[in-house]
Design a protein around this motif. Structure first.
Motif, PDB file in Angstrom:
ATOM      1  N   ASP A  34       3.758   5.951   5.385  1.00 22.42           N
ATOM      2  CA  ASP A  34       2.937   5.893   4.181  1.00 22.42           C
ATOM      3  C   ASP A  34       2.975   4.446   3.687  1.00 22.42           C
ATOM      4  O   ASP A  34       3.929   4.021   3.053  1.00 22.42           O
ATOM      5  CB  ASP A  34       3.534   6.851   3.142  1.00 22.42           C
ATOM      6  CG  ASP A  34       2.873   6.690   1.793  1.00 22.42           C
ATOM      7  OD1 ASP A  34       1.678   6.326   1.757  1.00 22.42           O
ATOM      8  OD2 ASP A  34       3.543   6.914   0.767  1.00 22.42           O
ATOM      9  N   THR A  35       1.920   3.675   4.022  1.00 27.35           N
ATOM     10  CA  THR A  35       1.971   2.229   3.727  1.00 27.35           C
ATOM     11  C   THR A  35       1.892   1.955   2.221  1.00 27.35           C
ATOM     12  O   THR A  35       2.355   0.920   1.764  1.00 27.35           O
ATOM     13  CB  THR A  35       0.857   1.464   4.458  1.00 27.35           C
ATOM     14  OG1 THR A  35      -0.418   1.950   4.005  1.00 27.35           O
ATOM     15  CG2 THR A  35       0.965   1.632   5.961  1.00 27.35           C
ATOM     16  N   GLY A  36       1.315   2.890   1.461  1.00 32.02           N
ATOM     17  CA  GLY A  36       1.256   2.718   0.008  1.00 32.02           C
ATOM     18  C   GLY A  36       2.645   2.597  -0.583  1.00 32.02           C
ATOM     19  O   GLY A  36       2.884   1.823  -1.516  1.00 32.02           O
ATOM     20  N   SER A  37       3.607   3.341  -0.016  1.00 30.28           N
ATOM     21  CA  SER A  37       4.956   3.280  -0.588  1.00 30.28           C
ATOM     22  C   SER A  37       5.599   1.915  -0.324  1.00 30.28           C
ATOM     23  O   SER A  37       6.497   1.502  -1.068  1.00 30.28           O
ATOM     24  CB  SER A  37       5.833   4.433  -0.094  1.00 30.28           C
ATOM     25  OG  SER A  37       5.921   4.410   1.278  1.00 30.28           O
ATOM     26  N   MET A  38       5.129   1.205   0.695  1.00 35.60           N
ATOM     27  CA  MET A  38       5.669  -0.143   0.936  1.00 35.60           C
ATOM     28  C   MET A  38       5.167  -1.108  -0.153  1.00 35.60           C
ATOM     29  O   MET A  38       5.933  -1.930  -0.668  1.00 35.60           O
ATOM     30  CB  MET A  38       5.264  -0.624   2.327  1.00 35.60           C
ATOM     31  CG  MET A  38       5.834   0.276   3.417  1.00 35.60           C
ATOM     32  SD  MET A  38       5.204  -0.069   5.065  1.00 35.60           S
ATOM     33  CE  MET A  38       6.054  -1.571   5.446  1.00 35.60           C
ATOM     34  N   TYR A  39       3.876  -0.987  -0.504  1.00 33.59           N
ATOM     35  CA  TYR A  39       3.354  -1.829  -1.605  1.00 33.59           C
ATOM     36  C   TYR A  39       4.046  -1.445  -2.915  1.00 33.59           C
ATOM     37  O   TYR A  39       4.303  -2.294  -3.768  1.00 33.59           O
ATOM     38  CB  TYR A  39       1.834  -1.685  -1.718  1.00 33.59           C
ATOM     39  CG  TYR A  39       1.109  -2.381  -0.583  1.00 33.59           C
ATOM     40  CD1 TYR A  39       0.840  -3.749  -0.642  1.00 33.59           C
ATOM     41  CD2 TYR A  39       0.743  -1.695   0.570  1.00 33.59           C
ATOM     42  CE1 TYR A  39       0.211  -4.397   0.420  1.00 33.59           C
ATOM     43  CE2 TYR A  39       0.117  -2.331   1.629  1.00 33.59           C
ATOM     44  CZ  TYR A  39      -0.147  -3.682   1.553  1.00 33.59           C
ATOM     45  OH  TYR A  39      -0.757  -4.327   2.599  1.00 33.59           O
ATOM     46  N   ARG A  40       4.347  -0.163  -3.053  1.00 37.33           N
ATOM     47  CA  ARG A  40       5.046   0.288  -4.263  1.00 37.33           C
ATOM     48  C   ARG A  40       6.451  -0.308  -4.332  1.00 37.33           C
ATOM     49  O   ARG A  40       6.942  -0.664  -5.397  1.00 37.33           O
ATOM     50  CB  ARG A  40       5.120   1.827  -4.290  1.00 37.33           C
ATOM     51  CG  ARG A  40       3.790   2.468  -4.625  1.00 37.33           C
ATOM     52  CD  ARG A  40       3.814   3.974  -4.461  1.00 37.33           C
ATOM     53  NE  ARG A  40       2.524   4.548  -4.785  1.00 37.33           N
ATOM     54  CZ  ARG A  40       2.163   4.964  -6.007  1.00 37.33           C
ATOM     55  NH1 ARG A  40       3.018   4.901  -7.002  1.00 37.33           N
ATOM     56  NH2 ARG A  40       0.967   5.459  -6.222  1.00 37.33           N
ATOM     57  N   ALA A  41       7.120  -0.402  -3.180  1.00 32.89           N
ATOM     58  CA  ALA A  41       8.466  -0.991  -3.163  1.00 32.89           C
ATOM     59  C   ALA A  41       8.413  -2.462  -3.568  1.00 32.89           C
ATOM     60  O   ALA A  41       9.271  -2.947  -4.327  1.00 32.89           O
ATOM     61  CB  ALA A  41       9.084  -0.833  -1.774  1.00 32.89           C
ATOM     62  N   VAL A  42       7.384  -3.175  -3.091  1.00 36.02           N
ATOM     63  CA  VAL A  42       7.232  -4.580  -3.502  1.00 36.02           C
ATOM     64  C   VAL A  42       7.020  -4.644  -5.017  1.00 36.02           C
ATOM     65  O   VAL A  42       7.623  -5.458  -5.720  1.00 36.02           O
ATOM     66  CB  VAL A  42       6.033  -5.258  -2.777  1.00 36.02           C
ATOM     67  CG1 VAL A  42       5.833  -6.679  -3.290  1.00 36.02           C
ATOM     68  CG2 VAL A  42       6.213  -5.241  -1.269  1.00 36.02           C
ATOM     69  N   ALA A  43       6.166  -3.730  -5.520  1.00 35.40           N
ATOM     70  CA  ALA A  43       5.880  -3.708  -6.959  1.00 35.40           C
ATOM     71  C   ALA A  43       7.153  -3.498  -7.765  1.00 35.40           C
ATOM     72  O   ALA A  43       7.394  -4.170  -8.772  1.00 35.40           O
ATOM     73  CB  ALA A  43       4.871  -2.597  -7.261  1.00 35.40           C
ATOM     74  N   LEU A  44       8.003  -2.591  -7.291  1.00 34.68           N
ATOM     75  CA  LEU A  44       9.258  -2.329  -8.007  1.00 34.68           C
ATOM     76  C   LEU A  44      10.151  -3.571  -7.989  1.00 34.68           C
ATOM     77  O   LEU A  44      10.773  -3.926  -8.996  1.00 34.68           O
ATOM     78  CB  LEU A  44       9.989  -1.128  -7.382  1.00 34.68           C
ATOM     79  CG  LEU A  44      11.315  -0.756  -8.023  1.00 34.68           C
ATOM     80  CD1 LEU A  44      11.154  -0.412  -9.504  1.00 34.68           C
ATOM     81  CD2 LEU A  44      11.977   0.422  -7.295  1.00 34.68           C
ATOM     82  N   ALA A  45      10.189  -4.244  -6.835  1.00 37.36           N
ATOM     83  CA  ALA A  45      10.995  -5.470  -6.738  1.00 37.36           C
ATOM     84  C   ALA A  45      10.492  -6.510  -7.741  1.00 37.36           C
ATOM     85  O   ALA A  45      11.294  -7.213  -8.370  1.00 37.36           O
ATOM     86  CB  ALA A  45      10.944  -6.020  -5.311  1.00 37.36           C
ATOM     87  N   VAL A  46       9.173  -6.578  -7.939  1.00 37.18           N
ATOM     88  CA  VAL A  46       8.607  -7.535  -8.907  1.00 37.18           C
ATOM     89  C   VAL A  46       9.029  -7.133 -10.325  1.00 37.18           C
ATOM     90  O   VAL A  46       9.491  -7.959 -11.116  1.00 37.18           O
ATOM     91  CB  VAL A  46       7.063  -7.609  -8.790  1.00 37.18           C
ATOM     92  CG1 VAL A  46       6.466  -8.447  -9.912  1.00 37.18           C
ATOM     93  CG2 VAL A  46       6.660  -8.166  -7.426  1.00 37.18           C
ATOM     94  N   VAL A 125       1.346   8.132  12.669  1.00 39.86           N
ATOM     95  CA  VAL A 125       0.219   8.409  11.788  1.00 39.86           C
ATOM     96  C   VAL A 125       0.462   7.495  10.594  1.00 39.86           C
ATOM     97  O   VAL A 125       1.526   7.552   9.974  1.00 39.86           O
ATOM     98  CB  VAL A 125       0.220   9.881  11.304  1.00 39.86           C
ATOM     99  CG1 VAL A 125      -0.886  10.104  10.281  1.00 39.86           C
ATOM    100  CG2 VAL A 125       0.056  10.836  12.487  1.00 39.86           C
ATOM    101  N   LEU A 126      -0.475   6.614  10.314  1.00 37.83           N
ATOM    102  CA  LEU A 126      -0.314   5.694   9.178  1.00 37.83           C
ATOM    103  C   LEU A 126      -1.382   5.976   8.148  1.00 37.83           C
ATOM    104  O   LEU A 126      -2.554   6.147   8.510  1.00 37.83           O
ATOM    105  CB  LEU A 126      -0.464   4.243   9.618  1.00 37.83           C
ATOM    106  CG  LEU A 126       0.599   3.686  10.554  1.00 37.83           C
ATOM    107  CD1 LEU A 126       0.059   3.645  11.969  1.00 37.83           C
ATOM    108  CD2 LEU A 126       1.005   2.283  10.121  1.00 37.83           C
ATOM    109  N   ASN A 127      -1.005   5.997   6.883  1.00 38.87           N
ATOM    110  CA  ASN A 127      -2.053   6.102   5.886  1.00 38.87           C
ATOM    111  C   ASN A 127      -2.020   4.941   4.918  1.00 38.87           C
ATOM    112  O   ASN A 127      -0.996   4.328   4.715  1.00 38.87           O
ATOM    113  CB  ASN A 127      -2.092   7.481   5.217  1.00 38.87           C
ATOM    114  CG  ASN A 127      -1.123   7.625   4.076  1.00 38.87           C
ATOM    115  OD1 ASN A 127      -0.720   6.635   3.469  1.00 38.87           O
ATOM    116  ND2 ASN A 127      -0.749   8.843   3.770  1.00 38.87           N
ATOM    117  N   GLY A 128      -3.215   4.568   4.438  1.00 40.04           N
ATOM    118  CA  GLY A 128      -3.316   3.425   3.544  1.00 40.04           C
ATOM    119  C   GLY A 128      -4.750   3.121   3.178  1.00 40.04           C
ATOM    120  O   GLY A 128      -5.564   4.040   2.965  1.00 40.04           O
TER     121      GLY A 128
END
Ligand code: DC
Length: 279
Positions: A34-46, A125-128
């Protein structure tokens, strides 16, 4: 040489990509990313840093430095940020909002795309939003899952109410519209359907039904590949035809409420067929 299977599912927020991605990965025995959760992890780090989301250079550099990991099977995917489990935290509103902002930064996208290619190279299977267009342009099957914004907002609201009973439809609808606008208008890899994507409108359809349609689609696509096999290969051809016939039989014989073992047989045949077709 057999190459791993890559399935891309793109689409806007709330279209049902995660549910479908999980179901499909489970059914085909593939890794689910779930690639969205990777962007979410970056957001949390910010959020947890002193960096401003308007500082593209600093956010890009942070995105490259942090350790993000996705682990577990499709139904219980855990997301870690610098080895801390943030699976629940990244679903909160502040992270949702921030992820929509930082995902427009090209340096963040480059860092994420690199990781996604690495994670998915053994098949997934990748979603994004950009899987079929940018991350894996040569994915074996590409889906673009959509639904009208009103329904996507309804689905999101149901999820949100689990953690925030005060959530309102109007606010959720406004958030979704704003995220759609950012996703589709950003200069770097905006949300769009890949040319060869199979576009599925899930408006008014139960997820199970959409899933069945998706599951059948690779079979349809492979009819073309099967023709290629007929022309080119003698050895694999024989087994392909055998598998194909078996699957056709299961499709005809298998009613909606088929027992699990029959479904499993069907899926193992599907896997075998995919392997042969990709040889
Ligand atoms: O799918 P999601 O809501 O968990 O995604 C969170 C944010 O990340 C969303 O605002 C869009 C962005 N995103 C993206 O730009 N590209 C992706 N491949 C996945 C998500």
């Amino acid at each position: 040489m057999s190459r791993p299977l890559i399935i891309a599912i793109d689409g806007p927020s709330g279209a049902g990509k995660s549910t479908l991605g999980r179901m499909l990965a489970r059914e085909l025995g593939l890794l689910y990313i779930d690639t969205g959760s990777m962007y979410r992890a970056v957001a949390l780090a910010v959020i947890e840093s002193t960096i401003s989301e308007t500082d593209d250079v600093a956010v890009g550099s942070l995105a490259r430095r942090i350790d993000i990991d996705l682990a577990g099977d499709p139904d219980s995917l855990r997301v870690t940020l610098n080895r801390r489990d943030v699976s629940e935290r990244i679903r909160n509103d502040d992270v949702t909002h921030m992820s929509s902002i930082i995902s427009t930064i090209p340096a963040v996208r480059r860092a994420m795309v690199e990781r996604q290619r690495e994670l998915g190279k053994r098949g997934a299977v990748l979603n994004g939003r950009d899987i079929g267009t940018v991350v894996f342009p040569d994915a074996d099957v590409k889906f673009f899952l959509d639904a009208v914004p009103e329904e996507r907002a309804e689905r999101r609201l149901t999820e949100e109410r689990e953690t925030n009973p005060a959530a309102t439809y109007d606010q959720t609808f406004a958030d979704i519209t704003e995220r759609d606008r950012r996703d589709t208008t950003r200069a770097d890899s905006p949300l769009m359907a890949a040319e060869e994507a199979i576009v599925i409108d899930s408006t008014g359809q139960p997820i199970e039904e959409v899933f069945q349609r998706i599951l059948e689609t690779p079979l349809v696509l492979q009819e073309e590949n099967l023709k290629k096999c007929l022309d080119e290969m003698e050895g694999p051809l024989r087994s392909t035809v055998t598998h194909w016939r078996q699957m056709e039989a299961y499709r005809i014989l298998m009613p909606e409420d088929s027992p699990a073992y029959l479904k499993e047989l069907f899926c193992s045949n599907l896997r075998a067929l995919l392997e042969i077709l990709q040889t």
